[in-house]
Design a protein around this motif. Structure first.
Motif, PDB file in Angstrom:
ATOM      1  N   LEU A  40       0.738  -1.024   0.284  1.00  0.00           N
ATOM      2  CA  LEU A  40       0.026   0.577  -0.017  1.00  0.00           C
ATOM      3  C   LEU A  40       0.532   1.293   0.467  1.00  0.00           C
ATOM      4  CD1 LEU A  40      -2.768  -0.911   2.499  1.00  0.00           C
ATOM      5  CD2 LEU A  40      -2.849  -0.722  -0.397  1.00  0.00           C
ATOM      6  N   LEU A  41       1.901   1.269   0.986  1.00  0.00           N
ATOM      7  CA  LEU A  41       2.694   2.392   0.852  1.00  0.00           C
ATOM      8  C   LEU A  41       3.533   2.912  -0.681  1.00  0.00           C
ATOM      9  CD1 LEU A  41       4.156   4.289   2.812  1.00  0.00           C
ATOM     10  CD2 LEU A  41       5.839   3.132   3.058  1.00  0.00           C
ATOM     11  N   ALA A  42       3.939   1.057  -1.017  1.00  0.00           N
ATOM     12  CA  ALA A  42       4.675   1.607  -2.201  1.00  0.00           C
ATOM     13  C   ALA A  42       3.675   2.103  -4.076  1.00  0.00           C
ATOM     14  CB  ALA A  42       4.780   0.619  -3.049  1.00  0.00           C
ATOM     15  N   ARG A  43       1.960   1.695  -3.147  1.00  0.00           N
ATOM     16  CA  ARG A  43       0.990   2.506  -3.970  1.00  0.00           C
ATOM     17  C   ARG A  43       0.716   3.541  -3.936  1.00  0.00           C
ATOM     18  NH1 ARG A  43      -2.133   2.458  -8.065  1.00  0.00           N
ATOM     19  NH2 ARG A  43      -5.039   2.680  -7.823  1.00  0.00           N
ATOM     20  N   GLN A  44       0.584   4.125  -2.682  1.00  0.00           N
ATOM     21  CA  GLN A  44       0.795   5.244  -2.537  1.00  0.00           C
ATOM     22  C   GLN A  44       1.866   6.572  -3.326  1.00  0.00           C
ATOM     23  OE1 GLN A  44      -1.931   6.621  -1.316  1.00  0.00           O
ATOM     24  NE2 GLN A  44      -1.605   7.689   0.478  1.00  0.00           N
ATOM     25  N   ALA A  45       2.838   6.142  -2.566  1.00  0.00           N
ATOM     26  CA  ALA A  45       4.317   6.400  -3.541  1.00  0.00           C
ATOM     27  C   ALA A  45       3.836   6.465  -4.881  1.00  0.00           C
ATOM     28  CB  ALA A  45       5.503   6.155  -3.261  1.00  0.00           C
ATOM     29  N   THR A  46       4.084   5.504  -6.118  1.00  0.00           N
ATOM     30  CA  THR A  46       3.569   5.631  -7.154  1.00  0.00           C
ATOM     31  C   THR A  46       2.081   6.471  -8.144  1.00  0.00           C
ATOM     32  OG1 THR A  46       4.065   3.069  -6.909  1.00  0.00           O
ATOM     33  CG2 THR A  46       2.851   3.620  -8.691  1.00  0.00           C
ATOM     34  N   LEU A  47       1.014   6.321  -7.197  1.00  0.00           N
ATOM     35  CA  LEU A  47      -0.229   7.702  -6.881  1.00  0.00           C
ATOM     36  C   LEU A  47       0.847   8.691  -7.416  1.00  0.00           C
ATOM     37  CD1 LEU A  47      -2.630   6.298  -5.244  1.00  0.00           C
ATOM     38  CD2 LEU A  47      -2.512   6.100  -7.876  1.00  0.00           C
ATOM     39  N   SER A  48       1.447   9.082  -6.392  1.00  0.00           N
ATOM     40  CA  SER A  48       1.681  10.812  -6.663  1.00  0.00           C
ATOM     41  C   SER A  48       3.066  10.798  -7.403  1.00  0.00           C
ATOM     42  CB  SER A  48       2.376  10.949  -4.737  1.00  0.00           C
ATOM     43  OG  SER A  48       3.096  12.148  -4.896  1.00  0.00           O
ATOM     44  N   ILE A  49       3.870  10.256  -7.522  1.00  0.00           N
ATOM     45  CA  ILE A  49       4.599   9.885  -8.752  1.00  0.00           C
ATOM     46  C   ILE A  49       4.203  10.016 -10.258  1.00  0.00           C
ATOM     47  CG2 ILE A  49       6.327   8.795 -10.190  1.00  0.00           C
ATOM     48  CD1 ILE A  49       7.775   7.452  -7.618  1.00  0.00           C
ATOM     49  N   GLU A  50       2.894   9.292 -10.649  1.00  0.00           N
ATOM     50  CA  GLU A  50       2.270   9.501 -12.025  1.00  0.00           C
ATOM     51  C   GLU A  50       1.229  10.272 -11.748  1.00  0.00           C
ATOM     52  OE1 GLU A  50       2.284   7.405 -14.023  1.00  0.00           O
ATOM     53  OE2 GLU A  50       4.303   6.034 -12.819  1.00  0.00           O
ATOM     54  N   LEU A  51       1.023  11.051 -10.363  1.00  0.00           N
ATOM     55  CA  LEU A  51       0.512  12.313 -10.866  1.00  0.00           C
ATOM     56  C   LEU A  51       0.922  13.464 -11.012  1.00  0.00           C
ATOM     57  CD1 LEU A  51      -2.231  13.865 -10.228  1.00  0.00           C
ATOM     58  CD2 LEU A  51      -1.313  14.903  -8.621  1.00  0.00           C
ATOM     59  N   ARG A  53       4.191  13.681 -12.669  1.00  0.00           N
ATOM     60  CA  ARG A  53       4.560  13.078 -14.321  1.00  0.00           C
ATOM     61  C   ARG A  53       4.050  12.877 -15.032  1.00  0.00           C
ATOM     62  NH1 ARG A  53       7.049   7.026 -13.832  1.00  0.00           N
ATOM     63  NH2 ARG A  53       9.394   7.633 -13.053  1.00  0.00           N
ATOM     64  N   ALA A  54       2.322  14.037 -14.822  1.00  0.00           N
ATOM     65  CA  ALA A  54       1.491  14.424 -15.885  1.00  0.00           C
ATOM     66  C   ALA A  54       0.954  15.780 -15.674  1.00  0.00           C
ATOM     67  CB  ALA A  54       0.131  13.697 -15.467  1.00  0.00           C
ATOM     68  N   PRO A  55       1.551  16.714 -15.066  1.00  0.00           N
ATOM     69  CA  PRO A  55       1.534  18.089 -15.030  1.00  0.00           C
ATOM     70  C   PRO A  55      -0.895  18.847 -15.761  1.00  0.00           C
ATOM     71  CG  PRO A  55       3.087  18.252 -15.094  1.00  0.00           C
ATOM     72  CD  PRO A  55       2.652  17.214 -15.882  1.00  0.00           C
ATOM     73  N   SER A  56      -0.589  18.229 -16.448  1.00  0.00           N
ATOM     74  CA  SER A  56      -1.393  18.291 -17.087  1.00  0.00           C
ATOM     75  C   SER A  56      -3.014  18.240 -16.870  1.00  0.00           C
ATOM     76  CB  SER A  56      -1.688  17.693 -18.722  1.00  0.00           C
ATOM     77  OG  SER A  56      -1.875  16.231 -18.657  1.00  0.00           O
ATOM     78  N   ILE A  57      -3.086  16.948 -15.568  1.00  0.00           N
ATOM     79  CA  ILE A  57      -4.200  17.195 -15.274  1.00  0.00           C
ATOM     80  C   ILE A  57      -3.896  17.326 -13.952  1.00  0.00           C
ATOM     81  CG2 ILE A  57      -4.031  14.659 -16.757  1.00  0.00           C
ATOM     82  CD1 ILE A  57      -2.883  12.700 -14.377  1.00  0.00           C
ATOM     83  N   GLU A 212      -4.084  24.147 -11.395  1.00  0.00           N
ATOM     84  CA  GLU A 212      -4.385  24.009 -10.077  1.00  0.00           C
ATOM     85  C   GLU A 212      -2.920  23.408  -9.180  1.00  0.00           C
ATOM     86  OE1 GLU A 212      -8.599  24.664  -8.152  1.00  0.00           O
ATOM     87  OE2 GLU A 212      -8.959  24.497  -9.609  1.00  0.00           O
ATOM     88  N   PRO A 213      -1.867  23.930  -8.688  1.00  0.00           N
ATOM     89  CA  PRO A 213      -0.836  23.640  -8.047  1.00  0.00           C
ATOM     90  C   PRO A 213      -0.714  22.469  -6.492  1.00  0.00           C
ATOM     91  CG  PRO A 213       0.038  25.166  -9.629  1.00  0.00           C
ATOM     92  CD  PRO A 213      -1.665  25.451  -9.173  1.00  0.00           C
ATOM     93  N   ASP A 214      -2.054  23.170  -6.572  1.00  0.00           N
ATOM     94  CA  ASP A 214      -2.238  22.463  -4.876  1.00  0.00           C
ATOM     95  C   ASP A 214      -2.979  21.309  -5.277  1.00  0.00           C
ATOM     96  OD1 ASP A 214      -3.913  22.953  -2.984  1.00  0.00           O
ATOM     97  OD2 ASP A 214      -5.327  22.079  -3.153  1.00  0.00           O
ATOM     98  N   PHE A 215      -3.009  20.605  -6.561  1.00  0.00           N
ATOM     99  CA  PHE A 215      -3.584  19.580  -6.331  1.00  0.00           C
ATOM    100  C   PHE A 215      -2.731  18.787  -5.985  1.00  0.00           C
ATOM    101  CE2 PHE A 215      -7.656  20.306  -8.676  1.00  0.00           C
ATOM    102  CZ  PHE A 215      -8.625  20.385  -8.396  1.00  0.00           C
ATOM    103  N   MET A 216      -1.134  18.795  -6.386  1.00  0.00           N
ATOM    104  CA  MET A 216       0.065  18.134  -6.086  1.00  0.00           C
ATOM    105  C   MET A 216       0.024  18.131  -5.071  1.00  0.00           C
ATOM    106  SD  MET A 216       2.220  16.335  -8.092  1.00  0.00           S
ATOM    107  CE  MET A 216       2.601  15.296  -7.048  1.00  0.00           C
ATOM    108  N   TYR A 217       0.729  19.383  -4.536  1.00  0.00           N
ATOM    109  CA  TYR A 217       0.548  20.073  -3.285  1.00  0.00           C
ATOM    110  C   TYR A 217      -0.656  18.697  -2.184  1.00  0.00           C
ATOM    111  CZ  TYR A 217       1.075  20.902   1.738  1.00  0.00           C
ATOM    112  OH  TYR A 217       1.375  21.698   2.538  1.00  0.00           O
ATOM    113  N   ARG A 218      -1.794  18.769  -2.446  1.00  0.00           N
ATOM    114  CA  ARG A 218      -1.593  17.713  -1.531  1.00  0.00           C
ATOM    115  C   ARG A 218      -1.867  16.121  -1.394  1.00  0.00           C
ATOM    116  NH1 ARG A 218      -8.052  18.842  -0.365  1.00  0.00           N
ATOM    117  NH2 ARG A 218      -8.242  21.157  -0.432  1.00  0.00           N
ATOM    118  N   SER A 219      -1.183  15.786  -2.768  1.00  0.00           N
ATOM    119  CA  SER A 219      -1.118  14.428  -2.912  1.00  0.00           C
ATOM    120  C   SER A 219       0.732  14.452  -2.423  1.00  0.00           C
ATOM    121  CB  SER A 219      -0.307  13.883  -4.712  1.00  0.00           C
ATOM    122  OG  SER A 219       0.214  13.202  -5.142  1.00  0.00           O
TER     123      SER A 219
END
Length: 265
Positions: A40-51, A53-57, A212-219
């Protein structure tokens, strides 16, 4: 500059993860504990990295899908940590049961399929997924549970870990986009008709949501909280900067960092 942020952020996340896992010694007698919690921790890290890597979303259309998933993972990890041996086994075996149920559905589809090419493809999928399932637990011993894996709602789990505010102010709002509920669709996917003769009804639209960079900050914040949870529960000491601290320090988000600091004053 954005590419520099993405590369550096990915390094911080990976190094923090690797250093923590290196210190967390598994107990093979209770293997479900480290398998599910570290996974689950690896899942968390993966989701944050993938987000990252895609600033457009980083917008209201897509980013909430990532964040709701990360909040769910945090609540799940924290709840399992309260009784790791029992709850980790429930978590893993529920997932295996869901896989067994899916295999049964695939086999039903196989019996109904008449196209030879589709039959071959389905057989390959079934064999691969059954191999994964039986590598962990014999299929005959795998039970299917159609209820909640934990026996509790997300709210009840959040209360149990003393994070009810996280549920109310993050989990619930981000559930709207995940489930395509009106409080999201009504804001992002319709607009008001300007013709009074049409009673100003709402019409569908594909809007361009603001970046909105706030979304990345939350991640980065949810991942940092997950790292801190592991540090606390497993007595881990990590000298790698936390992801949210790195985000706020990066020059690309200096103005955002000032706003956050003012909020905390």
């Amino acid at each position: 500059m954005m590419s520099n942020f993405v590369e550096s952020y990915t390094d911080v996340v990976n190094l923090g993860f690797e250093q923590r896992i290196a210190q967390a010694k598994p107990d093979l007698q209770t293997k479900y504990v480290h398998e599910c919690l570290w996974g689950l921790l690896a899942r968390q890290a993966t989701l944050s990295i993938e987000l990252a890597r895609a600033p457009s979303i980083w917008n209201g259309h897509v980013a909430p899908l990532f964040l709701r998933c990360m909040i769910d993972a945090y609540i799940t990890m924290a709840w399992i940590f309260e009784s790791p041996i029992d709850r980790s086994e429930k978590y893993v075996k529920y997932g295996l049961g869901q896989e067994k149920l899916y295999l049964e559905h695939l086999e039903q589809s196989l019996h109904e399929e008449t196209d030879p090419e589709n039959t071959e493809s389905l057989n390959e999928i079934i064999n691969l997924r059954r191999k994964w399932l039986t590598s962990q637990l014999a299929e005959w011993a795998t039970e299917i549970n159609l209820g909640s894996w934990s026996g509790h709602s997300a709210r009840e789990m959040a209360i149990a870990i003393k994070r009810e505010s996280l549920y109310h102010y993050a989990y619930v709002p981000f559930s709207g986009p995940v489930h395509n509920m009106w409080q999201h669709v009504g804001i992002y996917n319709v607009r008001q008709c300007e013709n009074a003769m049409h009673k100003f009804h709402l019409i569908p639209t594909i809007k361009k949501a603001s970046w909105e960079p706030d979304f990345m900050y939350r991640s980065s914040k949810y991942l940092s909280q997950s790292y801190e949870l592991f540090d606390l529960k497993l007595n881990i000491s990590c000298d790698i900067e936390l992801p949210d601290d790195f985000f706020l320090r990066h020059e690309l988000f200096s103005s955002f960092s000032e706003e956050e600091n003012n909020k905390n004053e």
